[in-house]
Write an enzyme that holds these catalytic residues in place. Structure first.
Site, PDB file in Angstrom:
ATOM      1  N   HIS A   1       0.847  -1.195   0.000  1.00 50.07           N
ATOM      2  CA  HIS A   1       0.000   0.000   0.000  1.00 50.07           C
ATOM      3  C   HIS A   1       0.883   1.247   0.000  1.00 50.07           C
ATOM      4  CE1 HIS A   1      -3.903  -1.892   1.803  1.00 50.07           C
ATOM      5  NE2 HIS A   1      -3.466  -2.518   0.731  1.00 50.07           N
TER       6      HIS A   1
ATOM      7  N   TYR B   1       3.108   6.555  10.086  1.00 55.50           N
ATOM      8  CA  TYR B   1       2.344   5.434   9.531  1.00 55.50           C
ATOM      9  C   TYR B   1       3.279   4.426   8.853  1.00 55.50           C
ATOM     10  CZ  TYR B   1      -1.450   2.952   7.137  1.00 55.50           C
ATOM     11  OH  TYR B   1      -2.319   1.988   6.692  1.00 55.50           O
TER      12      TYR B   1
ATOM     13  N   PRO C   1      -5.789  -0.236  18.037  1.00 59.78           N
ATOM     14  CA  PRO C   1      -5.432  -0.720  16.694  1.00 59.78           C
ATOM     15  C   PRO C   1      -5.371   0.358  15.602  1.00 59.78           C
ATOM     16  CG  PRO C   1      -7.632  -1.460  17.330  1.00 59.78           C
ATOM     17  CD  PRO C   1      -7.035  -0.836  18.537  1.00 59.78           C
TER      18      PRO C   1
ATOM     19  N   LYS D   1      -0.192  -0.514  14.705  1.00 66.13           N
ATOM     20  CA  LYS D   1       1.197  -0.524  15.192  1.00 66.13           C
ATOM     21  C   LYS D   1       1.556  -1.675  16.122  1.00 66.13           C
ATOM     22  CE  LYS D   1       2.650   2.912  12.932  1.00 66.13           C
ATOM     23  NZ  LYS D   1       3.493   2.579  11.779  1.00 66.13           N
TER      24      LYS D   1
ATOM     25  N   TYR E   1      -9.983   5.105   6.349  1.00 61.09           N
ATOM     26  CA  TYR E   1     -10.410   5.469   7.705  1.00 61.09           C
ATOM     27  C   TYR E   1     -11.527   6.506   7.557  1.00 61.09           C
ATOM     28  CZ  TYR E   1      -6.083   3.804  10.082  1.00 61.09           C
ATOM     29  OH  TYR E   1      -5.039   3.063  10.606  1.00 61.09           O
TER      30      TYR E   1
HETATM   31  P1  FAD Z   1       0.536 -12.156  21.513  1.00 63.51           P
HETATM   32  O1  FAD Z   1       0.183 -12.231  20.088  1.00 63.51           O
HETATM   33  O2  FAD Z   1      -0.553 -11.890  22.498  1.00 63.51           O
HETATM   34  O3  FAD Z   1       1.259 -13.533  21.892  1.00 63.51           O
HETATM   35  C1  FAD Z   1       1.487 -13.943  23.220  1.00 63.51           C
HETATM   36  C2  FAD Z   1       1.494 -15.443  23.272  1.00 63.51           C
HETATM   37  O4  FAD Z   1       1.799 -15.863  24.598  1.00 63.51           O
HETATM   38  C3  FAD Z   1       0.157 -16.055  22.914  1.00 63.51           C
HETATM   39  O5  FAD Z   1       0.304 -17.038  21.926  1.00 63.51           O
HETATM   40  C4  FAD Z   1      -0.339 -16.637  24.238  1.00 63.51           C
HETATM   41  O6  FAD Z   1      -1.160 -17.787  24.055  1.00 63.51           O
HETATM   42  C5  FAD Z   1       0.982 -16.952  24.922  1.00 63.51           C
HETATM   43  N1  FAD Z   1       0.872 -17.047  26.379  1.00 63.51           N
HETATM   44  C6  FAD Z   1       0.177 -16.255  27.225  1.00 63.51           C
HETATM   45  N2  FAD Z   1       0.270 -16.698  28.478  1.00 63.51           N
HETATM   46  C7  FAD Z   1       1.067 -17.807  28.443  1.00 63.51           C
HETATM   47  C8  FAD Z   1       1.522 -18.735  29.434  1.00 63.51           C
HETATM   48  N3  FAD Z   1       1.169 -18.599  30.723  1.00 63.51           N
HETATM   49  N4  FAD Z   1       2.319 -19.751  29.041  1.00 63.51           N
HETATM   50  C9  FAD Z   1       2.673 -19.906  27.741  1.00 63.51           C
HETATM   51  N5  FAD Z   1       2.248 -19.069  26.771  1.00 63.51           N
HETATM   52  C10 FAD Z   1       1.454 -18.030  27.111  1.00 63.51           C
HETATM   53  N6  FAD Z   1      -2.336  -5.031  15.869  1.00 63.51           N
HETATM   54  C11 FAD Z   1      -2.256  -4.389  14.722  1.00 63.51           C
HETATM   55  O7  FAD Z   1      -1.175  -3.887  14.400  1.00 63.51           O
HETATM   56  N7  FAD Z   1      -3.373  -4.313  13.895  1.00 63.51           N
HETATM   57  C12 FAD Z   1      -4.575  -4.907  14.226  1.00 63.51           C
HETATM   58  O8  FAD Z   1      -5.527  -4.863  13.469  1.00 63.51           O
HETATM   59  C13 FAD Z   1      -4.668  -5.593  15.452  1.00 63.51           C
HETATM   60  N8  FAD Z   1      -5.818  -6.200  15.834  1.00 63.51           N
HETATM   61  C14 FAD Z   1      -5.846  -6.881  17.041  1.00 63.51           C
HETATM   62  C15 FAD Z   1      -7.023  -7.513  17.456  1.00 63.51           C
HETATM   63  C16 FAD Z   1      -7.081  -8.199  18.700  1.00 63.51           C
HETATM   64  C17 FAD Z   1      -8.354  -8.902  19.142  1.00 63.51           C
HETATM   65  C18 FAD Z   1      -5.929  -8.221  19.536  1.00 63.51           C
HETATM   66  C19 FAD Z   1      -5.967  -8.937  20.886  1.00 63.51           C
HETATM   67  C20 FAD Z   1      -4.766  -7.585  19.099  1.00 63.51           C
HETATM   68  C21 FAD Z   1      -4.715  -6.916  17.870  1.00 63.51           C
HETATM   69  N9  FAD Z   1      -3.540  -6.295  17.418  1.00 63.51           N
HETATM   70  C22 FAD Z   1      -3.504  -5.626  16.250  1.00 63.51           C
HETATM   71  C23 FAD Z   1      -2.342  -6.313  18.179  1.00 63.51           C
HETATM   72  C24 FAD Z   1      -1.372  -7.371  17.675  1.00 63.51           C
HETATM   73  O9  FAD Z   1      -2.066  -8.538  17.317  1.00 63.51           O
HETATM   74  C25 FAD Z   1      -0.405  -7.608  18.796  1.00 63.51           C
HETATM   75  O10 FAD Z   1       0.310  -6.406  19.037  1.00 63.51           O
HETATM   76  C26 FAD Z   1       0.570  -8.733  18.536  1.00 63.51           C
HETATM   77  O11 FAD Z   1      -0.116  -9.952  18.469  1.00 63.51           O
HETATM   78  C27 FAD Z   1       1.594  -8.784  19.660  1.00 63.51           C
HETATM   79  O12 FAD Z   1       2.313  -9.974  19.593  1.00 63.51           O
HETATM   80  P2  FAD Z   1       2.915 -10.624  20.903  1.00 63.51           P
HETATM   81  O13 FAD Z   1       3.655 -11.811  20.418  1.00 63.51           O
HETATM   82  O14 FAD Z   1       3.596  -9.603  21.719  1.00 63.51           O
HETATM   83  O15 FAD Z   1       1.645 -11.063  21.786  1.00 63.51           O
HETATM   84  C1  DHB Z   2      -6.037  -3.087  10.058  1.00 62.60           C
HETATM   85  C2  DHB Z   2      -5.648  -2.104   9.218  1.00 62.60           C
HETATM   86  C3  DHB Z   2      -5.407  -0.829   9.705  1.00 62.60           C
HETATM   87  O1  DHB Z   2      -4.997   0.167   8.917  1.00 62.60           O
HETATM   88  C4  DHB Z   2      -5.562  -0.560  11.039  1.00 62.60           C
HETATM   89  O2  DHB Z   2      -5.318   0.678  11.489  1.00 62.60           O
HETATM   90  C5  DHB Z   2      -5.941  -1.554  11.879  1.00 62.60           C
HETATM   91  C6  DHB Z   2      -6.174  -2.822  11.382  1.00 62.60           C
HETATM   92  C7  DHB Z   2      -6.284  -4.459   9.544  1.00 62.60           C
HETATM   93  O3  DHB Z   2      -6.159  -4.710   8.338  1.00 62.60           O
HETATM   94  O4  DHB Z   2      -6.620  -5.336  10.344  1.00 62.60           O
END
Ligand code: FAD
Ligand code: DHB
Length: 391
Positions: free
Chosen positions: A72, A384, A292, A296, A200
């Site tokens: 994009h 961004y 979200p 980021k 957006y």
């Molecule tokens: P996580 O993905 O949360 O991974 C942590 C892992 O640790 C998980 O697999 C969990 O099962 C494991 N864990 C937890 N406790 C334990 C334990 N006791 N023992 C062993 N394992 C454990 N970000 C964006 O940029 N755009 C988006 O559109 C967006 N949408 C999102 C929607 C939702 C519903 C959520 C919750 C988050 C969203 N995010 C989004 C944020 C993004 O997904 C996270 O920032 C990213 O997943 C962070 O990765 P992480 O590995 O730090 O944490």
């Molecule tokens: C997603 C895209 C975005 O630009 C944003 O701000 C949040 C989520 C997406 O594709 O999930």
């Protein structure tokens, strides 16, 4: 059991870190409470900064992303009768973002990991100990049996609810939090995206966003109330509301198709400024949450683990903790700048209940400033597209 780096959680942060350490010749064990299908099925982040894409390539996991990502060059803003495309690529001297879903990122990294050392699935960590000594330990359960993993360092990449941050003594924790008065209702649908870029929209009923996961799959969001229930929303109601908010008074219509996933997520900003305690390091969502808007969350996790991987590699190979000693400071600089960006974009596009007309007019003035001033648009575009990395 023994390893050099014990990694708690196989989300993006843990999987990126493990792959970086493997490339540097450092052993790690990843303990994950859920099973592989659950982790690979989580529909979350969608937009990756150029730097995150380049990181996947640098660590030898770039093949699928190069073939499948949707690049994009900009983003469309709609508000107050204005529809404007912000040309991020032109404003940043060539930087872009790409749609490449978290599910694909996680799949690629798990495939890479499985080729040399599988993730220990279904192994919930119950506690960690001795991380303020040079012999830290992770206590977990495998097939109902209590086990201990001894390691040189622990990476707490276990998300917001995991045990790592909670293990840090309260007196050493410095945390900051803001919870927003609205949530996002998100759907994934088998419907061709109408626009090839993200849109957006600020509408009087609330924020709306159109994004995608592929040329055939749309990812769409609308702002809803914090106490809303997904059962209150039929698929048709969601499509109607999306058309209304994204249309901004025109007869705009999304392509509709079967909804394959839907759910409501609250919006939160959170920072744990304590990202290190002895030999325990927090990275990704265990240390910070952004709303979200701005996409980021995953990108910030990648930036953290780049620094952590460099620091752990130097510490284990050369016996020098000088990068680890700077870990918090390097990460927090980016984290706070990203928090500001995500908070500002969120509060500029959402309508809080009870918002005064004064506050609403300020929102519109903010958005009009971006679309009428190249300097303001450039500032948006730089954030961004993502800041450069230190490591
Ligand atoms: P996580 O993905 O949360 O991974 C942590 C892992 O640790 C998980 O697999 C969990 O099962 C494991 N864990 C937890 N406790 C334990 C334990 N006791 N023992 C062993 N394992 C454990 N970000 C964006 O940029 N755009 C988006 O559109 C967006 N949408 C999102 C929607 C939702 C519903 C959520 C919750 C988050 C969203 N995010 C989004 C944020 C993004 O997904 C996270 O920032 C990213 O997943 C962070 O990765 P992480 O590995 O730090 O944490
Ligand atoms: C997603 C895209 C975005 O630009 C944003 O701000 C949040 C989520 C997406 O594709 O999930």
């Amino acid at each position: 059991m023994k390893t050099q780096v014990g990694i708690i959680g196989a989300g993006p942060a843990g999987l990126f870190l493990a792959q970086m350490l493997h490339r540097a010749g450092i052993d790690s064990v990843i303990l994950e409470s859920k099973d592989q299908n659950y982790v690979m099925g989580r529909v979350r982040a969608g937009v990756l900064e150029q730097g995150a894409i380049d990181t996947l390539k640098e660590i030898g996991v770039g093949e699928n992303v190069e073939a499948e990502r949707m690049e994009h060059e900009g983003i469309t803003f709609k508000f107050d009768g204005v529809e404007r495309y912000i040309d991020v690529k032109a404003l940043t001297g060539g930087r872009t973002v790409s749609v490449y879903g978290q599910q694909s990122v996680v799949r690629d990294l798990i495939d890479a990991r499985n080729s040399y050392n599988e993730v220990k699935w279904h192994c919930p960590v119950s506690s960690i100990s001795d991380f303020e000594t040079d012999k830290p330990k992770i206590h977990f359960t495998e097939n109902g049996e209590e086990k201990t993993l001894a390691c040189d360092y622990i990476a707490g990449t276990d998300g917001f609810w995991g045990p790592s941050r909670q293990a840090i003594p309260a007196a050493k924790q410095r945390t900051h939090e803001f919870v927003y008065p609205y949530s996002w209702l998100g759907i994934l649908a088998e419907a061709k995206p109408v626009s090839h870029v993200v849109i957006y929209a600020n509408h009087e009923n609330g924020f709306a966003l159109q994004s995608m996961r592929s040329p055939e799959i749309s990812r769409l969001y609308i702002q809803c109330d914090n106490d809303d229930d997904i059962k209150n929303w039929s698929d048709e109601m969601i499509w109607d509301e999306l058309d209304l908010r994204l249309g901004q008074g025109t007869d705009f219509k999304l392509n509709r198709g079967p909804v394959i996933q839907k759910g409501i997520s609250p919006l939160r900003s959170f920072v744990s400024e304590t990202m290190r305690c002895g030999r325990l390091f927090l990275a990704g969502d265990s240390a910070h949450i952004v709303p979200p808007t701005g996409a980021k969350g995953l990108n910030l996790a990648v930036a953290d683990v780049r620094v952590l991987a460099a620091g752990l590699t130097k510490a284990i190979k050369d016996g020098s903790e000088d990068i680890l000693d700077q870990y918090e400071a390097i990460c927090l600089d980016r984290i706070w700048k990203t928090q500001r960006f995500s908070w500002w974009l969120t509060t500029s596009f959402h309508r809080a209940k009870g918002m005064s007309t004064f506050e609403h007019k300020l929102q519109l003035a903010t958005l009009h400033t971006i679309v009428s001033s190249e300097a303001a648009a450039t500032s948006f575009a730089e954030s961004y597209a993502g800041m450069p990395y230190i490591y």
